[in-house]
Write an enzyme that holds these catalytic residues in place. Sequence first.
Site, PDB file in Angstrom:
ATOM      1  N   HIS A 240      58.501  61.046  31.216  1.00 57.16           N
ATOM      2  CA  HIS A 240      57.304  61.484  31.944  1.00 57.16           C
ATOM      3  C   HIS A 240      56.203  60.426  31.953  1.00 57.16           C
ATOM      4  O   HIS A 240      55.046  60.742  32.234  1.00 57.16           O
ATOM      5  CB  HIS A 240      56.764  62.798  31.372  1.00 57.16           C
ATOM      6  CG  HIS A 240      57.757  63.906  31.330  1.00 57.16           C
ATOM      7  ND1 HIS A 240      58.233  64.530  32.460  1.00 57.16           N
ATOM      8  CD2 HIS A 240      58.401  64.499  30.280  1.00 57.16           C
ATOM      9  CE1 HIS A 240      59.116  65.466  32.121  1.00 57.16           C
ATOM     10  NE2 HIS A 240      59.236  65.461  30.803  1.00 57.16           N
TER      11      HIS A 240
ATOM     12  N   GLU B 105      55.195  76.105  34.354  1.00 55.20           N
ATOM     13  CA  GLU B 105      55.066  75.600  35.712  1.00 55.20           C
ATOM     14  C   GLU B 105      56.470  75.485  36.295  1.00 55.20           C
ATOM     15  O   GLU B 105      57.432  75.154  35.583  1.00 55.20           O
ATOM     16  CB  GLU B 105      54.405  74.215  35.662  1.00 55.20           C
ATOM     17  CG  GLU B 105      53.697  73.806  36.931  1.00 55.20           C
ATOM     18  CD  GLU B 105      52.891  72.536  36.695  1.00 55.20           C
ATOM     19  OE1 GLU B 105      51.654  72.626  36.620  1.00 55.20           O
ATOM     20  OE2 GLU B 105      53.495  71.463  36.572  1.00 55.20           O
TER      21      GLU B 105
ATOM     22  N   LYS C 115      44.329  71.756  31.695  1.00 52.27           N
ATOM     23  CA  LYS C 115      45.200  71.961  32.852  1.00 52.27           C
ATOM     24  C   LYS C 115      45.186  73.405  33.346  1.00 52.27           C
ATOM     25  O   LYS C 115      45.401  73.659  34.531  1.00 52.27           O
ATOM     26  CB  LYS C 115      46.616  71.495  32.517  1.00 52.27           C
ATOM     27  CG  LYS C 115      46.735  69.981  32.371  1.00 52.27           C
ATOM     28  CD  LYS C 115      48.151  69.547  32.100  1.00 52.27           C
ATOM     29  CE  LYS C 115      48.281  68.036  32.148  1.00 52.27           C
ATOM     30  NZ  LYS C 115      47.425  67.355  31.176  1.00 52.27           N
TER      31      LYS C 115
ATOM     32  N   ARG D 111      39.535  59.084  34.709  1.00 56.13           N
ATOM     33  CA  ARG D 111      39.354  57.735  34.156  1.00 56.13           C
ATOM     34  C   ARG D 111      40.004  56.724  35.084  1.00 56.13           C
ATOM     35  O   ARG D 111      40.608  57.093  36.097  1.00 56.13           O
ATOM     36  CB  ARG D 111      40.012  57.639  32.778  1.00 56.13           C
ATOM     37  CG  ARG D 111      41.489  58.043  32.799  1.00 56.13           C
ATOM     38  CD  ARG D 111      42.197  57.760  31.501  1.00 56.13           C
ATOM     39  NE  ARG D 111      43.501  58.385  31.416  1.00 56.13           N
ATOM     40  CZ  ARG D 111      44.616  57.926  31.956  1.00 56.13           C
ATOM     41  NH1 ARG D 111      44.581  56.819  32.683  1.00 56.13           N
ATOM     42  NH2 ARG D 111      45.765  58.551  31.807  1.00 56.13           N
TER      43      ARG D 111
END
Length: 467
Positions: free
Chosen positions: A204, A169, A81, A261
């Site tokens: 999440h 973040e 990430k 994917r």
Amino acid sequence: DRNAVHTSCANEAIYIGESTPSKSYLDIEKIITVAKECDAEAIHPGYGFLSENSDFARACEKAGIVFIGPSGDTIELMGDKIRSREAMIKANVPVIPGAHIGSNPGESDAEGFRKAAEGIGYPVLVKASAGGGGKGMRRVDNPESLAEFIEAASREATKAFGDGTVYLEKFLVRPRHIEFQILGDRKGNIIHLFERECSIQRRHQKIIEETPSPAITSELREKMGAVAVKVASAANYYSTGTVEFLLNQSGEFYFLEMNTRLQVEHPITEMITGLDLVAEQIRIASGEEISSDARNAKQVGHAIECRIYAEDAENNFFPATGEVLLYEEPSGAGVRVDSGIKRGSEIGIEYDPILSKVIAHGDDRETARLKMIDALERYTILGVKTPIHYLIEILKSEEFKSGQTHTSMIDESPAPVGCNSREMALAVVAASVAIEAGMGRLTGDFDEDELETPWDILRDWRMGAAV
């Protein structure tokens, strides 16, 4: 899994190891060896375990086996990430404000994380660089909790992914989770197949998805779709993939991550486009270009997917186990069930608790919503707890009906409303008696005239009465 549904559907099944994933489904060498023994030309990695593992993709290539997915380099880039954020910034893709301090959180990085969090502004989100599925992620609302949550997220990430690297973040308040389905081929052609709204999540992880998103206008769809294609292009992407964004309340959107994917929720895109995304994957992996059907795809109607997990919605979605005693799927026009269970299936703790997916398609959103509610009400899974009744409550809620969903919706809602546990237990008893009686009648163990019904056996039981 020797008695699993997918095993019984296969033409050939080979034992690859113990239930522990590291000794079976995550053992790259063992899987490659089995593929060679079977003379397999290609491996489809599904959407779990090694599906986003760059080492596995490279191992397939080295062994002369086609990996049905993108290149190892692309998987490695977009699976990190921090690196993917940097690549997107370089490509002028809007990203959520954030910061990366050091390689692993330690005492020397504490001050850097503290300053970064102050610069970003609380609340912030601590995220694992190699993470996914909500693991290695913590929301931090104040500086006093920062060090504790960084350590906890890193520890969880190390256990889940073998990499404890985390970054910060900005936590967006009540955003929508919007993702775009991508298709790319080895000739450099890249298209998107519209968006999916995935805002309804717990821990999440998504539980309800739909397409089109009720929040996306045609103008915003065109703009976000173009950025999604730019993301895929910057990653030299081919195969199916998903570019995920967060959309804030003022209409601004930010790149979140790319899943290299097939997604769990791909069926709703198939329902509105009429495409088979796995078939598209296989064509692309065999060297063909994106099909003309995909290039000319249109959005037709509305589709909703509900994920059916083995979990207790009334107990903070705690994973559930047990044997499936009775199993009956809903059916009908516009209703699809992708299931991995049957009557007699044993639900353990080794793997992801998802049991099945229910997909409903209608001419418009309201038709699809009502069709989904009807399908869930006709879906019978006894012996293991599922959140089916909770999903129905969400679908009936004013927030969902009006399309005002966001990623904090479940966290901000009161305890889920479902069947009373005592009443459910009695219903299971009645159903079990009925099953046994029915089986006995089929085998000739009972005299039909003397057979007692479940209600005879339960005598004067009534709903709500003391037991």
